[in-house]
Design an enzyme around this catalytic site. Structure first.
Site, short mmCIF file in Angstrom:
data_model
loop_
_atom_site.label_atom_id
_atom_site.label_comp_id
_atom_site.label_asym_id
_atom_site.label_seq_id
_atom_site.Cartn_x
_atom_site.Cartn_y
_atom_site.Cartn_z
N ALA A 20 -32.76 -54.30 17.95
CA ALA A 20 -34.16 -54.72 17.92
C ALA A 20 -35.07 -53.56 17.54
CB ALA A 20 -34.57 -55.27 19.28
N GLN A 70 -28.24 -61.98 12.82
CA GLN A 70 -27.78 -62.30 14.17
C GLN A 70 -28.74 -63.32 14.78
OE1 GLN A 70 -27.91 -59.85 17.91
NE2 GLN A 70 -25.69 -59.84 17.61
N CYS A 101 -26.10 -60.31 25.37
CA CYS A 101 -27.37 -59.73 25.79
C CYS A 101 -27.41 -59.54 27.30
CB CYS A 101 -28.52 -60.64 25.35
SG CYS A 101 -30.14 -59.99 25.79
N ASN A 202 -16.70 -52.21 19.11
CA ASN A 202 -18.05 -51.66 19.18
C ASN A 202 -18.16 -50.81 20.44
OD1 ASN A 202 -21.27 -52.94 20.10
ND2 ASN A 202 -20.90 -51.32 18.66
N GLY A 203 -18.77 -49.65 20.29
CA GLY A 203 -19.01 -48.78 21.43
C GLY A 203 -18.50 -47.38 21.21
N ARG A 227 -25.72 -47.36 17.97
CA ARG A 227 -26.49 -46.14 18.22
C ARG A 227 -26.02 -44.94 17.41
NH1 ARG A 227 -26.03 -45.12 24.27
NH2 ARG A 227 -23.95 -45.99 23.92
#
Length: 367
Positions: A20, A70, A101, A202-203, A227
């Site tokens: 976002a 998404q 979420c 992911n991560g 990130r």
């Protein structure tokens, strides 16, 4: 390694995670300039989309292909209508469903990371999206579960596959972890072993070597980067080189970073200079993480209102300054957590076909 999501080839097998306020058209364009992959928009609320007919979170460059969005929602009919709108009116080539979420106002209504606890309802949302997409691939992004006591990723992954999902992404943290601690890559391997469809991990992919190690350790079909690319859009170029078996270049010198910052700010400012520069401010510190900069640089960038302000703040940088060793793997962006997940009353105990409240469908993002 080759990755196909439905009919879409993804080469290298790298996906930009929806974030976002970050993965807007300007940022996606900048990232795409470094290498191939699949670049997903910010999250779009299904209900908000249908109420307004458009979304500022999903604007595309004319040459952007494939177009990837998404979508978030909790009600099958609403999801189906939103998917038909996006594929028909927007020409979207890929839809990802946000099922991870952790935002409290979503989970307390049974949405987001709470929904996979109710496998039947979870699958009904995915099935509605798949049917409405009429051949456009639908994927699902989820977390390990609510917390360590309630892990849902294996059952949810099987349900997503049975409902027609073309691939599943696992952010290998629980909702309770948020973004704290380490991502548990072993769970990605477990999910890969359990499913026939592609599984993406992911991560904690901060540098290209992390992506190669994730694939080697888990057998996953591709990686999703969130990130790790904040202030590092060139990571997608590094990933392309790494997956092609070529050496990854050293971290850029500060002069090249400043040039990239200038380009990013200009892309954001194309429609509205002051608004775009204000949006750029949050990126500036991420770009400069690990570099020695003169006193006052961060403050001048934080107060910048125009492109001229950005240029003036960057003018005093030493273009030859290198990145500090290891700084590219330093976490950037949100690091919140852990935090207890708020669920509806008896959500863990009640029947798995109970749908969340309609007001769980709000315009938030995470996962």
């Amino acid at each position: 390694m080759a990755l196909k999501i439905g009919p879409l080839p993804v080469d290298p097998p790298v996906v930009l995670a929806p974030m976002a306020g970050i993965t807007n058209a300007a940022f996606r364009r900048l990232c795409r300039s470094y290498g191939g992959g699949l670049y997903v928009s910010e999250m779009v609320s299904a209900r908000a989309l249908l109420e307004t007919g458009g979304s500022k979170q999903a604007q595309f460059d004319a040459d952007e292909s494939p177009r990837s969005v998404q979508l978030y929602g909790v009600e099958p009919a609403t999801i189906a209508a939103a998917v038909r709108h996006m594929t028909g009116e927007w020409g979207v080539d890929h839809v990802d469903l946000n099922m991870g979420c952790p935002v409290p106002k979503v989970t307390r209504k049974g949405g987001g990371a709470a929904l996979p606890l109710h496998v039947t309802a979870f699958a009904s949302v995915i099935r509605a999206a798949v049917e409405a997409a009429a051949g456009v691939p639908v994927t699902v992004k989820m977390r390990l579960g609510v917390d360590d006591a309630t892990l849902t990723y294996l059952d949810a992954g099987r349900a997503a596959q049975d409902a027609g999902a073309a691939a599943v992404t696992l952010h290998a943290r629980t909702a309770e972890q948020l973004y704290s601690g380490a991502a548990r890559w072993a769970a990605i391997g477990e999910l890969k072993a359990a499913l026939a469809i592609p599984v993406l991990g992911n991560g904690d992919v901060w540098v290209a070597a992390d992506a190669l190690r994730m694939v080697a350790e888990t057998g996953c079909d591709g990686v999703v980067v969130g990130r790790g690319c904040l202030g590092r859009p060139w990571l997608f170029g590094d990933l392309a080189e790494a997956f092609a078996g070529r050496p990854v270049r050293p971290a850029p010198r500060l002069g090249e970073v400043a040039d990239t910052m200038t380009t990013h700010a200009a892309l954001l400012a194309a429609a509205d200079e002051r608004q775009g520069v204000r949006e750029f401010r949050k990126h500036a510190r991420w770009y400069l993480t690990g570099y020695a900069v003169p006193d006052g640089t961060h403050d001048r960038l934080r107060r910048a209102e125009t492109l001229a302000d950005v240029a003036a703040a960057l003018a005093g940088l030493d273009p030859a300054a290198p990145m500090e060793p290891g700084a590219d793997a330093r976490p950037r962006g949100v690091t919140d957590g852990p935090r207890r997940v708020v669920l509806p009353d008896r959500w863990r105990e009640c029947a798995d076909d109970v749908l969340p409240d309609d007001d769980a469908d709000v315009a938030v993002s995470g996962g």
